[in-house]
Scaffold this motif. Structure first.
Motif, PDB file in Angstrom:
ATOM      1  N   ALA A 172      -3.988   5.695   1.542  1.00 52.14           N
ATOM      2  CA  ALA A 172      -5.427   5.945   1.425  1.00 52.14           C
ATOM      3  C   ALA A 172      -6.002   5.217   0.217  1.00 52.14           C
ATOM      4  CB  ALA A 172      -5.684   7.444   1.307  1.00 52.14           C
ATOM      5  N   GLY A 173      -5.233   5.168  -0.872  1.00 57.63           N
ATOM      6  CA  GLY A 173      -5.702   4.468  -2.068  1.00 57.63           C
ATOM      7  C   GLY A 173      -5.933   2.994  -1.814  1.00 57.63           C
ATOM      8  N   VAL A 174      -4.986   2.347  -1.143  1.00 59.11           N
ATOM      9  CA  VAL A 174      -5.123   0.913  -0.838  1.00 59.11           C
ATOM     10  C   VAL A 174      -6.276   0.674   0.127  1.00 59.11           C
ATOM     11  CG1 VAL A 174      -3.985  -1.076   0.196  1.00 59.11           C
ATOM     12  CG2 VAL A 174      -2.689   0.459  -1.289  1.00 59.11           C
ATOM     13  N   VAL A 175      -6.414   1.559   1.122  1.00 57.67           N
ATOM     14  CA  VAL A 175      -7.498   1.411   2.101  1.00 57.67           C
ATOM     15  C   VAL A 175      -8.859   1.484   1.410  1.00 57.67           C
ATOM     16  CG1 VAL A 175      -8.660   2.495   4.063  1.00 57.67           C
ATOM     17  CG2 VAL A 175      -6.172   2.242   4.076  1.00 57.67           C
ATOM     18  N   PHE A 176      -9.049   2.494   0.572  1.00 57.77           N
ATOM     19  CA  PHE A 176     -10.329   2.639  -0.122  1.00 57.77           C
ATOM     20  C   PHE A 176     -10.544   1.507  -1.128  1.00 57.77           C
ATOM     21  CE2 PHE A 176     -10.341   6.982   1.489  1.00 57.77           C
ATOM     22  CZ  PHE A 176     -11.695   7.177   1.733  1.00 57.77           C
ATOM     23  N   PHE A 177      -9.461   1.014  -1.727  1.00 61.68           N
ATOM     24  CA  PHE A 177      -9.575  -0.093  -2.666  1.00 61.68           C
ATOM     25  C   PHE A 177     -10.159  -1.328  -1.979  1.00 61.68           C
ATOM     26  CE2 PHE A 177      -7.647  -4.032  -4.254  1.00 61.68           C
ATOM     27  CZ  PHE A 177      -8.141  -4.056  -5.552  1.00 61.68           C
ATOM     28  N   PHE A 178      -9.582  -1.709  -0.851  1.00 63.36           N
ATOM     29  CA  PHE A 178     -10.069  -2.901  -0.135  1.00 63.36           C
ATOM     30  C   PHE A 178     -11.436  -2.652   0.494  1.00 63.36           C
ATOM     31  CE2 PHE A 178      -5.515  -4.231  -0.060  1.00 63.36           C
ATOM     32  CZ  PHE A 178      -5.700  -5.449  -0.685  1.00 63.36           C
ATOM     33  N   ALA A 179     -11.700  -1.396   0.887  1.00 68.27           N
ATOM     34  CA  ALA A 179     -13.011  -1.077   1.457  1.00 68.27           C
ATOM     35  C   ALA A 179     -14.110  -1.257   0.414  1.00 68.27           C
ATOM     36  CB  ALA A 179     -13.015   0.352   1.990  1.00 68.27           C
ATOM     37  N   LEU A 203     -21.976 -14.384   7.288  1.00 69.74           N
ATOM     38  CA  LEU A 203     -20.971 -14.814   6.319  1.00 69.74           C
ATOM     39  C   LEU A 203     -20.429 -13.617   5.536  1.00 69.74           C
ATOM     40  CD1 LEU A 203     -19.592 -17.354   5.073  1.00 69.74           C
ATOM     41  CD2 LEU A 203     -21.341 -17.252   3.290  1.00 69.74           C
ATOM     42  N   SER A 204     -21.325 -12.750   5.064  1.00 72.24           N
ATOM     43  CA  SER A 204     -20.906 -11.572   4.299  1.00 72.24           C
ATOM     44  C   SER A 204     -20.087 -10.628   5.164  1.00 72.24           C
ATOM     45  CB  SER A 204     -22.133 -10.848   3.746  1.00 72.24           C
ATOM     46  OG  SER A 204     -22.933 -11.718   2.983  1.00 72.24           O
ATOM     47  N   PHE A 205     -20.504 -10.470   6.416  1.00 70.02           N
ATOM     48  CA  PHE A 205     -19.775  -9.597   7.334  1.00 70.02           C
ATOM     49  C   PHE A 205     -18.389 -10.162   7.615  1.00 70.02           C
ATOM     50  CE2 PHE A 205     -18.907  -7.886  11.661  1.00 70.02           C
ATOM     51  CZ  PHE A 205     -18.894  -6.530  11.312  1.00 70.02           C
ATOM     52  N   GLY A 206     -18.290 -11.493   7.664  1.00 69.78           N
ATOM     53  CA  GLY A 206     -16.988 -12.115   7.859  1.00 69.78           C
ATOM     54  C   GLY A 206     -16.028 -11.779   6.727  1.00 69.78           C
ATOM     55  N   PHE A 207     -16.518 -11.827   5.490  1.00 66.44           N
ATOM     56  CA  PHE A 207     -15.679 -11.446   4.352  1.00 66.44           C
ATOM     57  C   PHE A 207     -15.346  -9.959   4.380  1.00 66.44           C
ATOM     58  CE2 PHE A 207     -16.949 -15.518   2.588  1.00 66.44           C
ATOM     59  CZ  PHE A 207     -15.826 -15.887   1.862  1.00 66.44           C
ATOM     60  N   LEU A 208     -16.297  -9.138   4.809  1.00 62.66           N
ATOM     61  CA  LEU A 208     -16.050  -7.697   4.902  1.00 62.66           C
ATOM     62  C   LEU A 208     -14.932  -7.400   5.898  1.00 62.66           C
ATOM     63  CD1 LEU A 208     -16.878  -4.822   4.089  1.00 62.66           C
ATOM     64  CD2 LEU A 208     -18.571  -4.875   5.928  1.00 62.66           C
ATOM     65  N   ILE A 209     -14.963  -8.093   7.037  1.00 64.61           N
ATOM     66  CA  ILE A 209     -13.893  -7.919   8.029  1.00 64.61           C
ATOM     67  C   ILE A 209     -12.566  -8.397   7.471  1.00 64.61           C
ATOM     68  CG2 ILE A 209     -13.081  -8.645  10.309  1.00 64.61           C
ATOM     69  CD1 ILE A 209     -15.955  -8.815  11.201  1.00 64.61           C
ATOM     70  N   GLY A 210     -12.606  -9.466   6.674  1.00 68.63           N
ATOM     71  CA  GLY A 210     -11.380  -9.950   6.045  1.00 68.63           C
ATOM     72  C   GLY A 210     -10.750  -8.901   5.137  1.00 68.63           C
ATOM     73  N   PHE A 211     -11.564  -8.210   4.351  1.00 72.97           N
ATOM     74  CA  PHE A 211     -11.042  -7.133   3.503  1.00 72.97           C
ATOM     75  C   PHE A 211     -10.539  -5.970   4.357  1.00 72.97           C
ATOM     76  CE2 PHE A 211     -13.356  -9.244   0.066  1.00 72.97           C
ATOM     77  CZ  PHE A 211     -12.472  -9.074  -0.980  1.00 72.97           C
ATOM     78  N   ALA A 212     -11.215  -5.722   5.492  1.00 71.19           N
ATOM     79  CA  ALA A 212     -10.761  -4.656   6.384  1.00 71.19           C
ATOM     80  C   ALA A 212      -9.375  -4.958   6.938  1.00 71.19           C
ATOM     81  CB  ALA A 212     -11.762  -4.468   7.527  1.00 71.19           C
ATOM     82  N   SER A 213      -9.120  -6.232   7.222  1.00 72.74           N
ATOM     83  CA  SER A 213      -7.789  -6.612   7.719  1.00 72.74           C
ATOM     84  C   SER A 213      -6.719  -6.356   6.658  1.00 72.74           C
ATOM     85  CB  SER A 213      -7.780  -8.081   8.136  1.00 72.74           C
ATOM     86  OG  SER A 213      -7.955  -8.937   7.012  1.00 72.74           O
ATOM     87  N   LEU A 214      -7.074  -6.592   5.379  1.00 75.65           N
ATOM     88  CA  LEU A 214      -6.118  -6.318   4.298  1.00 75.65           C
ATOM     89  C   LEU A 214      -5.871  -4.823   4.142  1.00 75.65           C
ATOM     90  CD1 LEU A 214      -7.408  -8.840   1.592  1.00 75.65           C
ATOM     91  CD2 LEU A 214      -5.409  -9.082   3.070  1.00 75.65           C
ATOM     92  N   ALA A 215      -6.905  -4.015   4.430  1.00 76.97           N
ATOM     93  CA  ALA A 215      -6.767  -2.567   4.292  1.00 76.97           C
ATOM     94  C   ALA A 215      -5.795  -1.979   5.306  1.00 76.97           C
ATOM     95  CB  ALA A 215      -8.134  -1.903   4.440  1.00 76.97           C
ATOM     96  N   ILE A 216      -5.531  -2.707   6.381  1.00 72.97           N
ATOM     97  CA  ILE A 216      -4.627  -2.201   7.424  1.00 72.97           C
ATOM     98  C   ILE A 216      -3.171  -2.519   7.109  1.00 72.97           C
ATOM     99  CG2 ILE A 216      -4.099  -2.336   9.905  1.00 72.97           C
ATOM    100  CD1 ILE A 216      -6.996  -3.042  10.384  1.00 72.97           C
ATOM    101  N   VAL A 217      -2.940  -3.469   6.200  1.00 72.32           N
ATOM    102  CA  VAL A 217      -1.573  -3.895   5.895  1.00 72.32           C
ATOM    103  C   VAL A 217      -0.650  -2.745   5.498  1.00 72.32           C
ATOM    104  CG1 VAL A 217      -0.171  -5.312   4.337  1.00 72.32           C
ATOM    105  CG2 VAL A 217      -2.282  -6.236   5.306  1.00 72.32           C
ATOM    106  N   PRO A 218      -1.090  -1.749   4.691  1.00 73.34           N
ATOM    107  CA  PRO A 218      -0.179  -0.654   4.318  1.00 73.34           C
ATOM    108  C   PRO A 218       0.376   0.137   5.493  1.00 73.34           C
ATOM    109  CG  PRO A 218      -2.086  -0.667   2.881  1.00 73.34           C
ATOM    110  CD  PRO A 218      -2.363  -1.656   3.963  1.00 73.34           C
ATOM    111  N   PHE A 219      -0.312   0.112   6.630  1.00 72.79           N
ATOM    112  CA  PHE A 219       0.160   0.857   7.796  1.00 72.79           C
ATOM    113  C   PHE A 219       1.373   0.194   8.441  1.00 72.79           C
ATOM    114  CE2 PHE A 219      -4.242   2.261   7.416  1.00 72.79           C
ATOM    115  CZ  PHE A 219      -4.098   3.631   7.569  1.00 72.79           C
ATOM    116  N   TRP A 220       1.630  -1.079   8.069  1.00 72.84           N
ATOM    117  CA  TRP A 220       2.796  -1.758   8.641  1.00 72.84           C
ATOM    118  C   TRP A 220       4.078  -0.993   8.328  1.00 72.84           C
ATOM    119  CZ3 TRP A 220       2.339  -7.800   7.855  1.00 72.84           C
ATOM    120  CH2 TRP A 220       1.120  -8.233   8.407  1.00 72.84           C
ATOM    121  N   GLY A 221       4.214  -0.575   7.081  1.00 73.15           N
ATOM    122  CA  GLY A 221       5.448   0.091   6.684  1.00 73.15           C
ATOM    123  C   GLY A 221       5.535   1.530   7.129  1.00 73.15           C
TER     124      GLY A 221
END
Length: 310
Positions: free
Chosen positions: A214-221, A102-120
């Motif tokens: 990098a700031g957003v990535v580390f924030f979500f990490a 369960l905890s790992f599932g939430f961790l992966i969820g935050f990892a998915s959010l950390a990738i969003v800045p790369f879209w732009g």
């Protein structure tokens, strides 16, 4: 009152297992214990109060009649089995797996959010497409981890409710919960540090080093790590507590009746932390919310222990 609980538990060993019978049993235990303490307050001695309560119990046939269970159904239906030491050890092992998944599932969820800045950053090219696909993939994996693990654990909990937890298991569960409390507190501290550092790291990387991605990535990490530690430790502590509960009802202060769930409590504290920080731009000192929350949590835990444990 242990004698009352044991008496009813033994009486219901001959009653078929169902949600209805389990609920009736718990209600009967609760009402009988409330009646016992009411008699004590009226001036009866412990022996007199116990004798009055037990004398007012109906026979097994009367209980079956109230539940609408015939003699034939009683003979053919399974009866409650004891939840023994081996069962408890296996349950805790599976609960640790559940806590991690369960905890790992939430961790992966935050990892998915950390990738969003790369879209732009890909300007609509291949990098944008790949980052979007990876975000969706990680989000899907996160949901699968959370849904499957939660469903399996819920089924295990249902099975426990159908069985009678032995007194040895309750004692062992309480001892394990006490032994794990130090690790639990340490994990909470690390979780708070991760949450508390997320905003300063975001600010430093964006304002000082001009690295917004990098700031957003580390924030979500850091938020993901904090959530992982918070959930993992809270679930393990909760599952020890689940089997240690005696469900003994007493005449207690009204504030002892406040329900306290550690997992939900810290999620609320975290949400409150972000609300205070964003609304008042108080990032430099809003982390104090966690210190205040810790003090309140200790008070609530002591109050709950007073009303739950022997």
């Amino acid at each position: 009152m242990k004698i009352i609980r044991d008496y009813i538990e033994v009486l219901f060993l001959q009653v078929p297992i169902s949600e209805q019978t389990n609920q009736v049993k718990e209600d009967l235990i609760g009402n009988s214990e409330d009646y016992y303490f009411a008699l004590i307050e009226e001036g009866k001695s412990e022996k007199e109060a116990l004798g009055i309560v037990i004398s007012e119990f109906g026979t097994l046939d009367e209980i079956l009649a109230v539940l609408g269970i015939s003699e034939e159904e009683r003979k053919t239906s399974p009866v409650a089995e004891d939840f023994l030491m081996d069962d408890a050890l296996e349950y805790w092992q599976e609960s640790r797996k559940f806590a991690f998944n369960l905890s790992f599932g939430f961790l992966i969820g935050f990892a998915s959010l950390a990738i969003v800045p790369f879209w732009g950053s890909g300007n609509g090219g291949v990098l944008t497409t790949l980052s979007a696909l990876l975000t969706c993939l990680l989000a899907l994996i996160s949901l699968l981890f959370i849904f499957i693990s939660y469903k399996e654990q819920r089924q295990r909990i249902k099975e426990i409710k159908k069985r009678t937890i032995s007194e040895k298991v309750r004692v062992l569960a309480f001892e394990k919960m006490e032994d794990y409390h130090r690790s639990y507190q340490f994990s909470l501290c690390l979780s708070f540090i991760s949450y508390g550092m997320s905003i300063p790291v975001l600010f430093i990387l964006i304002e000082l080093f001009y690295l917004p991605i990098a700031g957003v990535v580390f924030f979500f990490a850091l938020c993901g790590l904090g959530t992982f530690l918070l959930l993992y430790a809270s679930i393990i502590q909760r599952e020890y507590k689940r089997l240690s509960k005696n469900k003994q009802r007493r005449k207690i202060k009204w504030w002892h009746r406040l329900k306290y769930d550690e997992e939900i409590y810290w999620v609320i504290v975290t949400i409150f932390y972000f609300l205070i920080s964003f609304m008042f731009r108080a990032w430099l000192y809003s982390w104090l919310v966690f210190l205040v929350g810790y003090v309140i949590a200790e008070i609530l835990m002591k109050n709950k222990a007073t009303s739950t444990y022997n």
